[in-house]
Design an enzyme around this catalytic site. Sequence first.
Site, short mmCIF file in Angstrom:
data_model
loop_
_atom_site.label_atom_id
_atom_site.label_comp_id
_atom_site.label_asym_id
_atom_site.label_seq_id
_atom_site.Cartn_x
_atom_site.Cartn_y
_atom_site.Cartn_z
CE1 TYR A 160 -0.92 0.15 7.37
CE2 TYR A 160 0.05 2.33 7.38
CZ TYR A 160 0.16 0.97 7.20
OH TYR A 160 1.37 0.44 6.83
CE LYS A 177 0.81 1.93 3.30
NZ LYS A 177 2.09 2.47 3.84
P1 NDP Z 1 12.52 1.26 2.59
O1 NDP Z 1 13.08 2.52 2.08
O2 NDP Z 1 13.02 0.77 3.90
O3 NDP Z 1 12.75 0.08 1.54
C1 NDP Z 1 12.49 0.24 0.18
C2 NDP Z 1 13.41 -0.69 -0.62
O4 NDP Z 1 13.08 -0.55 -1.98
C3 NDP Z 1 14.88 -0.34 -0.52
O5 NDP Z 1 15.51 -0.94 0.59
C4 NDP Z 1 15.42 -0.87 -1.82
O6 NDP Z 1 15.63 -2.27 -1.67
C5 NDP Z 1 14.25 -0.72 -2.78
N1 NDP Z 1 14.43 0.42 -3.68
C6 NDP Z 1 14.51 0.33 -5.04
N2 NDP Z 1 14.67 1.51 -5.59
C7 NDP Z 1 14.68 2.41 -4.58
C8 NDP Z 1 14.84 3.82 -4.55
N3 NDP Z 1 14.98 4.55 -5.68
N4 NDP Z 1 14.83 4.44 -3.35
C9 NDP Z 1 14.66 3.73 -2.22
N5 NDP Z 1 14.52 2.37 -2.20
C10 NDP Z 1 14.54 1.72 -3.39
O7 NDP Z 1 10.94 1.43 2.61
P2 NDP Z 1 9.87 0.60 3.42
O8 NDP Z 1 10.34 -0.78 3.59
O9 NDP Z 1 9.46 1.35 4.61
O10 NDP Z 1 8.63 0.65 2.40
C11 NDP Z 1 8.55 -0.16 1.26
C12 NDP Z 1 7.10 -0.34 0.85
O11 NDP Z 1 6.40 -0.98 1.89
C13 NDP Z 1 6.34 0.94 0.57
O12 NDP Z 1 5.42 0.70 -0.45
C14 NDP Z 1 5.58 1.21 1.86
O13 NDP Z 1 4.41 1.97 1.68
C15 NDP Z 1 5.28 -0.19 2.28
N6 NDP Z 1 5.13 -0.34 3.74
C16 NDP Z 1 4.03 -1.01 4.19
C17 NDP Z 1 3.85 -1.18 5.52
C18 NDP Z 1 2.65 -1.93 6.01
O14 NDP Z 1 2.44 -1.98 7.21
N7 NDP Z 1 1.89 -2.55 5.13
C19 NDP Z 1 4.80 -0.64 6.51
C20 NDP Z 1 5.93 -0.01 5.92
C21 NDP Z 1 6.07 0.14 4.58
P3 NDP Z 1 16.96 -2.96 -2.26
O15 NDP Z 1 18.09 -2.30 -1.58
O16 NDP Z 1 16.77 -4.38 -1.91
O17 NDP Z 1 16.95 -2.72 -3.75
#
Ligand code: NDP
Length: 391
Positions: free
Chosen positions: A237, A149
Amino acid sequence: MSDTSKTGLSRREILAAGATIPLALSAGKAMAQQAQGQPLIGDPQLPLPASERMRWAIVGLGTFAIGQVIPGFGNSSLSRITSFVSGNAAKAHDLGARYGVSRFYDYSNFDAIADDPEIDCVYIVLPVGLHAEFTIRALRAGKHVLCEKPMASTSAECAAMIAAAQAANRQLGVAYRVHFEPNNRDALRRIEAGELGAMRYISADHGFSADPNWPPHKWRLEKALGGGGSMYDIGIYGLNTSLMMLPGDVPQSVSALYSTPAGDPRFTEVEGGIDYRVRMASGINIQGSSSYCWSPYVSRQRYFGATASIAMQPATTYDDNRITLEGGGGPSRSFTSGDPMSQFSAQVDGFSAAARANRPHLTPGEMGLRDMRLIEAMYASADQDGAIIAV
Ligand code: NDP
């Protein structure tokens, strides 16, 4: 008492006879205690062996994927991870060693998953601005997709994702985990059972303080990657959970006002806060707020009925949701209805079951599109100082 008193055998003879002796001893009355087994009782959902589970690729190994999504598979019954997709190969291999995952892709060779029979489902855990692209690529590769989401940056992107799923004859779900969380499911059950009487009003407040220097918050403050502001990330949410509690009802109009603090340097591209109202066809109003400017973290839902109310605070967290039931003729009661952490395995198993049967997930792409249209209407309203927008 000697060894020979019951059997008439010497100790040496007993030891030499070995395992036959207990059988000899069990003759007669003791025979009634022999284990005989019993039929399978009920129809329990037994964990499938690994070879029969749906096989998942996780795309984007960030805070949420590493902290919640991947560990959640450890408690699943129908699902297992076979692949990681990441822009950081060292991190992916490190996690692969920890979780027994040995297939790796990056963002440039991602389309090669089309030729990988070890992937049935793809879980998109990337920044919002990348959801549509990678969801559509995965669907075109013939995989089912569960997307985090909010579903995408715009309703047009959501519609394109749904069209791609239809064209590929694959399932598309939005990871609205609260629908699988036991306390929220219990609140829904109580509302549907009429424990609050007729539903009258819902309030929803969700927020935290965004840190522009922390990478996972940094992209949330950029429109290209965040899609929108607090409403996209945390307010959703409250909106989605409130609508979950009104099954069969539909939104009719929306109004909203921005609450971004003037001059706050974090908010040059996205809103820092928004207060909104959704008018439902039943006449029930949902009033909510979301913010990137609150501390401590807030996750609060309230459901007001004609005879009783439910307060949930926290309402939508990973591990600590609870219910307070007030009115209805008894004293106020606070309780929990299950372990919130089970929502993560329940969600992926729910999607695995839907994908295997090729039937819609509990929270399908159409739900993500509905919510995105509502949020776009909120922005349109806030841009006009709270004008009422029909939806
Ligand atoms: P993070 O920034 O911690 O992680 C995002 C990951 O995406 C990065 O670690 C990286 O993984 C990859 N990535 C690829 N391109 C990019 C870029 N240009 N900039 C940043 N990251 C990139 O975010 P979150 O984990 O907090 O969020 C990820 C998703 O999960 C979002 O859609 C968010 O809305 C959702 N979310 C949902 C939650 C829920 O409760 N349902 C809670 C928190 C987040 P890599 O290094 O492996 O390429």
